[in-house]
Each structure stands twice: as structure tokens, then as C-alpha cells.
Design a protein around this motif. Structure first.
Motif, PDB file in Angstrom:
ATOM      1  N   TRP A  50      35.028   0.437  -7.494  1.00  0.00           N
ATOM      2  CA  TRP A  50      34.474   0.809  -8.795  1.00  0.00           C
ATOM      3  C   TRP A  50      33.112   1.469  -8.649  1.00  0.00           C
ATOM      4  CZ3 TRP A  50      35.852  -4.396 -11.604  1.00  0.00           C
ATOM      5  CH2 TRP A  50      37.200  -4.376 -11.954  1.00  0.00           C
ATOM      6  N   ALA A  51      32.313   1.021  -7.677  1.00  0.00           N
ATOM      7  CA  ALA A  51      31.012   1.650  -7.452  1.00  0.00           C
ATOM      8  C   ALA A  51      31.174   3.095  -7.011  1.00  0.00           C
ATOM      9  CB  ALA A  51      30.225   0.867  -6.406  1.00  0.00           C
ATOM     10  N   ALA A  52      32.225   3.383  -6.222  1.00  0.00           N
ATOM     11  CA  ALA A  52      32.471   4.744  -5.754  1.00  0.00           C
ATOM     12  C   ALA A  52      33.106   5.615  -6.826  1.00  0.00           C
ATOM     13  CB  ALA A  52      33.358   4.711  -4.510  1.00  0.00           C
ATOM     14  N   HIS A  53      33.874   4.988  -7.741  1.00  0.00           N
ATOM     15  CA  HIS A  53      34.585   5.750  -8.780  1.00  0.00           C
ATOM     16  C   HIS A  53      34.409   5.041 -10.120  1.00  0.00           C
ATOM     17  CE1 HIS A  53      36.510   8.066  -5.564  1.00  0.00           C
ATOM     18  NE2 HIS A  53      36.767   6.914  -4.965  1.00  0.00           N
ATOM     19  N   PRO A  54      33.217   5.074 -10.683  1.00  0.00           N
ATOM     20  CA  PRO A  54      32.949   4.293 -11.906  1.00  0.00           C
ATOM     21  C   PRO A  54      33.678   4.775 -13.146  1.00  0.00           C
ATOM     22  CG  PRO A  54      31.086   5.710 -11.376  1.00  0.00           C
ATOM     23  CD  PRO A  54      32.017   5.810 -10.214  1.00  0.00           C
ATOM     24  N   THR A  55      34.171   6.015 -13.150  1.00  0.00           N
ATOM     25  CA  THR A  55      34.862   6.528 -14.334  1.00  0.00           C
ATOM     26  C   THR A  55      36.378   6.462 -14.197  1.00  0.00           C
ATOM     27  OG1 THR A  55      34.782   8.798 -13.469  1.00  0.00           O
ATOM     28  CG2 THR A  55      32.958   8.084 -14.877  1.00  0.00           C
TER      29      THR A  55
ATOM     30  N   TYR B   9      40.972  -9.327  -3.632  1.00  0.00           N
ATOM     31  CA  TYR B   9      39.819  -8.878  -2.841  1.00  0.00           C
ATOM     32  C   TYR B   9      38.725  -8.380  -3.776  1.00  0.00           C
ATOM     33  CZ  TYR B   9      43.563  -8.913   0.599  1.00  0.00           C
ATOM     34  OH  TYR B   9      44.626  -9.287   1.391  1.00  0.00           O
ATOM     35  N   PRO B  10      37.958  -9.298  -4.394  1.00  0.00           N
ATOM     36  CA  PRO B  10      36.952  -8.891  -5.386  1.00  0.00           C
ATOM     37  C   PRO B  10      35.902  -7.926  -4.842  1.00  0.00           C
ATOM     38  CG  PRO B  10      37.340 -11.259  -5.471  1.00  0.00           C
ATOM     39  CD  PRO B  10      38.056 -10.751  -4.263  1.00  0.00           C
ATOM     40  N   ARG B  11      35.424  -8.143  -3.609  1.00  0.00           N
ATOM     41  CA  ARG B  11      34.392  -7.263  -3.067  1.00  0.00           C
ATOM     42  C   ARG B  11      34.904  -5.845  -2.890  1.00  0.00           C
ATOM     43  NH1 ARG B  11      31.241 -10.816   1.622  1.00  0.00           N
ATOM     44  NH2 ARG B  11      30.438 -12.456   0.216  1.00  0.00           N
ATOM     45  N   SER B  12      36.122  -5.719  -2.423  1.00  0.00           N
ATOM     46  CA  SER B  12      36.710  -4.387  -2.259  1.00  0.00           C
ATOM     47  C   SER B  12      36.882  -3.700  -3.610  1.00  0.00           C
ATOM     48  CB  SER B  12      38.059  -4.487  -1.544  1.00  0.00           C
ATOM     49  OG  SER B  12      37.901  -5.015  -0.242  1.00  0.00           O
ATOM     50  N   THR B  13      37.266  -4.485  -4.611  1.00  0.00           N
ATOM     51  CA  THR B  13      37.425  -3.924  -5.953  1.00  0.00           C
ATOM     52  C   THR B  13      36.100  -3.414  -6.492  1.00  0.00           C
ATOM     53  OG1 THR B  13      39.284  -5.415  -6.413  1.00  0.00           O
ATOM     54  CG2 THR B  13      38.177  -4.426  -8.310  1.00  0.00           C
ATOM     55  N   LEU B  14      35.028  -4.199  -6.324  1.00  0.00           N
ATOM     56  CA  LEU B  14      33.714  -3.778  -6.792  1.00  0.00           C
ATOM     57  C   LEU B  14      33.234  -2.534  -6.048  1.00  0.00           C
ATOM     58  CD1 LEU B  14      31.943  -7.243  -7.183  1.00  0.00           C
ATOM     59  CD2 LEU B  14      32.650  -5.691  -9.019  1.00  0.00           C
ATOM     60  N   SER B  15      33.513  -2.469  -4.742  1.00  0.00           N
ATOM     61  CA  SER B  15      33.126  -1.291  -3.965  1.00  0.00           C
ATOM     62  C   SER B  15      33.859  -0.048  -4.446  1.00  0.00           C
ATOM     63  CB  SER B  15      33.408  -1.520  -2.473  1.00  0.00           C
ATOM     64  OG  SER B  15      32.632  -2.590  -1.976  1.00  0.00           O
TER      65      SER B  15
ATOM     66  N   ASP C 218      27.797  11.575  -7.033  1.00  0.00           N
ATOM     67  CA  ASP C 218      26.926  10.812  -6.140  1.00  0.00           C
ATOM     68  C   ASP C 218      25.923   9.981  -6.928  1.00  0.00           C
ATOM     69  OD1 ASP C 218      28.210  11.795  -3.950  1.00  0.00           O
ATOM     70  OD2 ASP C 218      26.780  13.432  -3.593  1.00  0.00           O
ATOM     71  N   GLU C 219      25.365  10.565  -7.992  1.00  0.00           N
ATOM     72  CA  GLU C 219      24.405   9.823  -8.784  1.00  0.00           C
ATOM     73  C   GLU C 219      25.076   8.679  -9.519  1.00  0.00           C
ATOM     74  OE1 GLU C 219      23.031  13.094 -11.033  1.00  0.00           O
ATOM     75  OE2 GLU C 219      21.157  13.271  -9.914  1.00  0.00           O
ATOM     76  N   ARG C 220      26.275   8.932 -10.005  1.00  0.00           N
ATOM     77  CA  ARG C 220      27.019   7.869 -10.669  1.00  0.00           C
ATOM     78  C   ARG C 220      27.310   6.743  -9.689  1.00  0.00           C
ATOM     79  NH1 ARG C 220      29.897   9.122 -15.533  1.00  0.00           N
ATOM     80  NH2 ARG C 220      29.487  11.227 -16.268  1.00  0.00           N
ATOM     81  N   ARG C 221      27.705   7.090  -8.451  1.00  0.00           N
ATOM     82  CA  ARG C 221      28.045   6.089  -7.460  1.00  0.00           C
ATOM     83  C   ARG C 221      26.844   5.222  -7.135  1.00  0.00           C
ATOM     84  NH1 ARG C 221      29.560   9.400  -3.697  1.00  0.00           N
ATOM     85  NH2 ARG C 221      31.666   9.554  -4.549  1.00  0.00           N
TER      86      ARG C 221
ATOM     87  N   ALA D 251      37.717   2.025 -17.277  1.00  0.00           N
ATOM     88  CA  ALA D 251      36.666   2.212 -16.274  1.00  0.00           C
ATOM     89  C   ALA D 251      35.390   1.490 -16.686  1.00  0.00           C
ATOM     90  CB  ALA D 251      36.387   3.703 -16.102  1.00  0.00           C
ATOM     91  N   LEU D 252      34.534   1.234 -15.706  1.00  0.00           N
ATOM     92  CA  LEU D 252      33.247   0.610 -16.001  1.00  0.00           C
ATOM     93  C   LEU D 252      32.371   1.532 -16.839  1.00  0.00           C
ATOM     94  CD1 LEU D 252      32.284  -1.068 -12.607  1.00  0.00           C
ATOM     95  CD2 LEU D 252      33.627  -1.992 -14.506  1.00  0.00           C
ATOM     96  N   ALA D 253      32.432   2.828 -16.562  1.00  0.00           N
ATOM     97  CA  ALA D 253      31.684   3.827 -17.331  1.00  0.00           C
ATOM     98  C   ALA D 253      32.687   4.685 -18.095  1.00  0.00           C
ATOM     99  CB  ALA D 253      30.834   4.694 -16.400  1.00  0.00           C
ATOM    100  N   ALA D 254      32.227   5.306 -19.158  1.00  0.00           N
ATOM    101  CA  ALA D 254      33.116   6.110 -19.987  1.00  0.00           C
ATOM    102  C   ALA D 254      33.738   7.228 -19.166  1.00  0.00           C
ATOM    103  CB  ALA D 254      32.344   6.689 -21.167  1.00  0.00           C
ATOM    104  N   GLY D 255      35.067   7.336 -19.251  1.00  0.00           N
ATOM    105  CA  GLY D 255      35.776   8.382 -18.518  1.00  0.00           C
ATOM    106  C   GLY D 255      36.396   9.379 -19.464  1.00  0.00           C
ATOM    107  N   ALA D 256      37.651   9.737 -19.194  1.00  0.00           N
ATOM    108  CA  ALA D 256      38.349  10.706 -20.041  1.00  0.00           C
ATOM    109  C   ALA D 256      38.547  10.142 -21.442  1.00  0.00           C
ATOM    110  CB  ALA D 256      39.699  11.065 -19.414  1.00  0.00           C
ATOM    111  N   PRO D 257      38.337  10.967 -22.484  1.00  0.00           N
ATOM    112  CA  PRO D 257      38.498  10.479 -23.855  1.00  0.00           C
ATOM    113  C   PRO D 257      39.900   9.943 -24.135  1.00  0.00           C
ATOM    114  CG  PRO D 257      37.386  12.607 -23.821  1.00  0.00           C
ATOM    115  CD  PRO D 257      37.881  12.361 -22.428  1.00  0.00           C
ATOM    116  N   SER D 258      40.912  10.480 -23.447  1.00  0.00           N
ATOM    117  CA  SER D 258      42.284  10.063 -23.702  1.00  0.00           C
ATOM    118  C   SER D 258      42.689   8.830 -22.894  1.00  0.00           C
ATOM    119  CB  SER D 258      43.247  11.211 -23.369  1.00  0.00           C
ATOM    120  OG  SER D 258      43.114  11.584 -22.006  1.00  0.00           O
TER     121      SER D 258
END
Length: 257
Positions: free
Chosen positions: A61-66, A53-59, A18-21, A195-202
Motif C-alpha cells: 500500500w505504501a508503494a501503491h497508495p491509490t 502477511y500484514p507487513r507485506s500488505t502495508l509495504s 514517488d512523492e505519494r509513496r 485504496a488508502l488515498a483517493a484513486g479513480a473516481p469509478s
């Protein structure tokens, strides 16, 4: 994108989803935290513009930044997919002697160089015309021209997969410096982007992340120049013969009387 640095995450470990989102785009807009392995808000806008659909894509990514994303090629960018070590050498050459690079990602032992639309169609033809960077009898394809010149003769770093040494071998016919197989993704193709933010190392990660709404992208002539320069530089590097044992240097004893 003036330099490219080691990746690091601006997000605090243990942060909840939630905080990431809530905070992901505010973090991307924090210029004090930005470096070349971290996407900025403007860079995220540019990436999203590749989809229908750029807006949908940004939304999303906001919900799942990693979470990595999948974007189509051909309109906003093409992608040239090369073996990791050869790609690292191309990137070194582009930054040390050429005009730099556009966004670059690493994924599954490969390096993905984002390029100008149309590159996926033209680059293989230019490499074929250049005979993989081997100079012809007329001196064409010598590799001494600067990136950005016009015409076909304008010839001009990530974990590798198993067996990928990044080396460029001679071919049976005696032709040295062949460029390894490239995967060029253009119209009708799609690629996985980090991902926009660092996710899994692999998972996929940014080596040079997009940081502006209109990033500069290399065209086929610039990437041709980089491929040829790297291939020839590698071909000139002497290799030890298989099974050869280096000779021990004879010891010299100086006697003084």
C-alpha cells in the motif's frame, strides 16, 4: 467514527508516484486532515491485519497508495454487501437511531458494510427466521426491539446500479417489506477494499473509513434490526400506480364584495 461526510482527497493533484509513496503514511497520521472518508494509519494497520502477511500488505500500500486491495474475510471482519440505496438507508438508520456503524465502502453500485466475524453465517439465517421482517402471529419479529438485544426476535447512503431503486416490494403472497438479496462474505471469501488515498473516481471508495486499530463492528443482530426497519419503512411509503396521472387540485377563487 462519529459522523460520515462527503469524500475528499488530502493529496495534492499532480503529485508524482514517488512523492505519494514517500508521504502516504505521514498523510494518514496527520490528524488535522482526517475525516471519515479517509483511512488513518491505525485504520490501515487494522485492515492489513486481516491478511496473512500484514507487513507485506502495508509495504504494498505504501508503494501503491491509490490502488485498491483485496483482503480475506472471516478472521478480522465479515462483509455484508447490499444494494446501494438500501445500504444508504441502513446506514442512515444505524446512525440516527442505532449504535452507528463500522467501516463502510461503496463499490459497483453496492455498499459493503464491515461486520463482526461470524455475521456472514448468522445474518441470512436470522433474516430467514424472521421471514424477511414480517411479524408472525405471535408478534415476534415486530421490529420494535432495540439493536443489541439477544435472540432471533431482536430485529431490529452512493450511486446505484441500473434499475436499483432501493425500493422494497411486496411479494406475490402478500408479504410486504422483503429485504433485497444480500451477499454475505465470510470465511473463505475475499473482498476488494478501497485504496488508502483517493484513486479513480469509478473505483471503490470509503463512505466510513477505518480510523482505529480496533474499530467497533456491528453483529448480525444489529444489521438484522437495520434491515427490518428499512424494509418496513419503505413498504409503508405509498407508491403511485403505474400510468396514474395526478389529479389537478381544483382552483378556488375567492370573491370579495
Amino acid at each position: 467514527m462519529s459522523v460520515w461526510l462527503r469524500d475528499e482527497s488530502p493529496l495534492t493533484p499532480g503529485t508524482s508516484d514517488d512523492e505519494r509513496r514517500t508521504d502516504i503514511f505521514s498523510l494518514l497520521r496527520d490528524e488535522g486532515r482526517h475525516h471519515t472518508a479517509q483511512v488513518t494509519a491505525a485504520g490501515a494497520d487494522w485492515l492489513a491485519s486481516a491478511g496473512p502477511y500484514p507487513r507485506s500488505t502495508l509495504s504494498l500500500w505504501a508503494a501503491h497508495p491509490t490502488a485498491p486491495g483485496v483482503l480475506p474475510c472471516g478472521s478480522t471482519f465479515d462483509v455484508v454487501n447490499v444494494p446501494a440505496i438500501f445500504g444508504r438507508r441502513m446506514l442512515n438508520r444505524l446512525w440516527s437511531e442505532g449504535p452507528g456503524s463500522g467501516p463502510v465502502a461503496a463499490h459497483h453500485g453496492r455498499m459493503l458494510l464491515f461486520a463482526a466475524p461470524g455475521t456472514a453465517q448468522r445474518l441470512p439465517a436470522l433474516l430467514s427466521w424472521e421471514e424477511w421482517g414480517t411479524p408472525g402471529a405471535d408478534g415476534s419479529g415486530s421490529g420494535d426491539s432495540e439493536p443489541g438485544d439477544s435472540g432471533p426476535a431482536e430485529s431490529g447512503p452512493v450511486d446505484s446500479g441500473p434499475g436499483d431503486s432501493g425500493a422494497v416490494d411486496s411479494e406475490p403472497g402478500g408479504r410486504a417489506g422483503a429485504v433485497p438479496p444480500l451477499l454475505c462474505h465470510g470465511t473463505g471469501d475475499a473482498v476488494t477494499v478501497p485504496a488508502l488515498a483517493a484513486g479513480a473516481p469509478s473505483g471503490p471508495r470509503w463512505v466510513v473509513a477505518p480510523d482505529t486499530r480496533h474499530p467497533w463492528l456491528p453483529g448480525p443482530d444489529v444489521l438484522l434490526w437495520a434491515c427490518v426497519r428499512v424494509a418496513r419503512a419503505t413498504a409503508r411509503t405509498p407508491r403511485p400506480r403505474a400510468g396514474a396521472v395526478p389529479r389537478a387540485r381544483a382552483a378556488v377563487t375567492l370573491l370579495t364584495t
